[in-house]
Motif scaffolding. Structure first.
Motif, PDB file in Angstrom:
ATOM      1  N   ALA A 279       0.984   4.076  -2.621  1.00 17.84           N
ATOM      2  CA  ALA A 279       0.628   5.469  -2.507  1.00 17.84           C
ATOM      3  C   ALA A 279       1.705   6.370  -2.775  1.00 17.84           C
TER       4      ALA A 279
ATOM      5  N   THR B 258       9.218   7.191   3.732  1.00 22.87           N
ATOM      6  CA  THR B 258       9.345   7.020   2.248  1.00 22.87           C
ATOM      7  C   THR B 258      10.657   6.556   1.816  1.00 22.87           C
TER       8      THR B 258
ATOM      9  N   ALA C 175       1.454  13.455  -0.656  1.00 24.98           N
ATOM     10  CA  ALA C 175       0.364  13.126   0.108  1.00 24.98           C
ATOM     11  C   ALA C 175       1.019  11.693   0.820  1.00 24.98           C
ATOM     12  N   ALA C 176       1.693  10.803   0.266  1.00 25.47           N
ATOM     13  CA  ALA C 176       2.390  10.010   1.221  1.00 25.47           C
ATOM     14  C   ALA C 176       3.418  10.384   2.138  1.00 25.47           C
TER      15      ALA C 176
ATOM     16  N   LEU D 292       3.288  13.413   3.588  1.00 25.86           N
ATOM     17  CA  LEU D 292       2.245  13.915   4.612  1.00 25.86           C
ATOM     18  C   LEU D 292       1.422  13.120   5.533  1.00 25.86           C
ATOM     19  N   SER D 293       1.201  11.868   4.884  1.00 26.85           N
ATOM     20  CA  SER D 293       0.549  10.828   5.742  1.00 26.85           C
ATOM     21  C   SER D 293       1.380   9.968   7.011  1.00 26.85           C
ATOM     22  N   GLY D 294       2.563  10.623   6.398  1.00 21.39           N
ATOM     23  CA  GLY D 294       3.594   9.804   7.588  1.00 21.39           C
ATOM     24  C   GLY D 294       4.306   8.437   6.856  1.00 21.39           C
ATOM     25  N   ALA D 295       4.112   8.247   5.887  1.00 21.43           N
ATOM     26  CA  ALA D 295       4.728   7.186   5.353  1.00 21.43           C
ATOM     27  C   ALA D 295       6.266   7.107   5.178  1.00 21.43           C
TER      28      ALA D 295
ATOM     29  N   ASN E 238       0.871   9.485  -5.561  1.00 21.12           N
ATOM     30  CA  ASN E 238       1.196  10.806  -4.958  1.00 21.12           C
ATOM     31  C   ASN E 238       2.142  11.014  -3.750  1.00 21.12           C
TER      32      ASN E 238
ATOM     33  N   ARG F  99       0.941  -1.230   0.145  1.00 21.34           N
ATOM     34  CA  ARG F  99       0.020   0.150  -0.025  1.00 21.34           C
ATOM     35  C   ARG F  99       0.845   1.359   0.131  1.00 21.34           C
ATOM     36  N   TYR F 100       1.877   1.101   0.804  1.00 21.66           N
ATOM     37  CA  TYR F 100       2.810   2.203   0.785  1.00 21.66           C
ATOM     38  C   TYR F 100       3.277   2.729  -0.561  1.00 21.66           C
TER      39      TYR F 100
END
Length: 324
Positions: A203, A218, A210-211, A213-216, A207, A199-200
């Motif tokens: 995501a 990276t 957005a990834a 900002l969502s805390g992924a 984007n 999913r990461y």
């Protein structure tokens, strides 16, 4: 006339959404079309011996493509896979012929070497902020040169003849290379479809902002994807060396990165990231292999076979751009 739940005629957008689930099977449909065409127009194509040959030819590129698929989903490139295969294959042959280790250990060391080089690529990209194209083309030259330096530009040979049973043997009439390839494809599909890492990856490819900002995580995702790509190339080295019981430091893996990327594109993945399936990539590999095999059967010059492959990739990219 198609109608919606309210009894009204479906709009063009609603009709497209209704058949959207079919998009994931377009590569499979195209593969079947190519397979049927080749079977009907060639007397030798649809024979067991030739089909086994097709599967063997597809196994190495297929294994590598499964790993690179993770990288492409991020909107990145891995152009070092051919060199990773060579350096991993060299390690396998060194373990067997110089160190005298067992088959399982040598294969494990080859896969581990590929994973380590992929990890290095990921670190350069995620933490060094080097673009994936630049980072992997640099390591492509570096590790190819190291392998050629060790082998003096020639082949590094093994001494364990039983090792070739993996590459040339079969079980129940099915080439041995098919079983690990199918197993890895299933695992890759599960990882991408059912796990947090998958999913990461989708995501981050769809984007990146957005990834973030969502805390992924990276950086961890990028390093992991490239490590997986390198590990798959190490597995490809196992396939290659088990077929030849040697590795050519100057010619093995040449243009593999182009074949892999072509297969992934034909399989429906978006080079910008965020879109693609394991099934599509497998179909892309089989399509390219069948096309090459068919042209060989039809005595098409090998110097012209790249023309059809190039046109196919161009058409797929054009259609992708037209469809947004």
């Amino acid at each position: 006339m198609l109608v919606n739940k309210r009894g009204m005629a479906l709009s063009p957008m609603e009709r497209n959404q209704g058949f959207k689930w079919l998009n994931g099977y377009k590569p499979l449909a195209l593969l079947l079309l190519i397979f049927v065409f080749a079977s009907l127009t060639s007397d030798y194509f649809f024979t067991w011996i030739n089909l086994v040959n097709v599967v063997r030819q597809a196994s190495i590129i297929g294994m590598i493509a499964l790993g690179v698929h993770f990288v492409v989903l991020l909107g990145m490139f891995d152009l070092s896979v051919g060199s990773i295969l060579v350096v991993s294959g060299t390690v396998i042959m060194i373990c067997q012929s110089v160190l005298g280790t067992g088959t399982i250990f040598s294969m494990g060391m080859g896969v581990l070497t590929g994973c380590a080089v992929g990890f290095l690529n990921g670190v350069l990209i995620a933490y060094g902020r080097v673009p994936s194209f630049i980072a992997t083309i640099s390591t492509m030259f570096i590790f190819r040169s190291l392998a050629m330096w060790y082998g003096s530009g020639g082949a590094v040979n093994g001494v364990n003849m039983k090792y070739t049973e993996l590459g040339h043997g079969s079980t129940w009439g099915v080439p041995n290379l098919v079983f690990p390839l199918v197993a890895v494809a299933v695992i890759a599909h599960i990882v991408l479809a059912k796990t947090l890492l998958g999913r990461y990856i989708y995501a981050l490819g769809q984007n990146p902002m957005a990834a973030v900002l969502s805390g992924a995580p990276t950086r961890w995702i990028i390093v992991t994807a490239f490590a997986i790509s390198g590990m798959a190339s190490g597995m490809g080295a196992v396939f290659e060396t088990s077929r030849l019981n040697s590795i050519s430091t100057s010619t093995s893996g040449i243009f593999y990165e182009l074949d892999v990327m072509s297969a992934i594109v034909i399989g429906g993945s978006n080079l910008k990231g965020g879109k693609g399936t394991i099934l599509g990539t497998v179909c892309g590999v089989l399509m390219l292999t069948i096309i090459s095999n068919y042209m060989n059967l039809q005595n098409v010059s090998p110097y012209l076979q790249g023309v059809l492959k190039g046109l196919l990739v161009l058409v797929m990219l054009y259609r992708r751009s037209r469809n947004g």
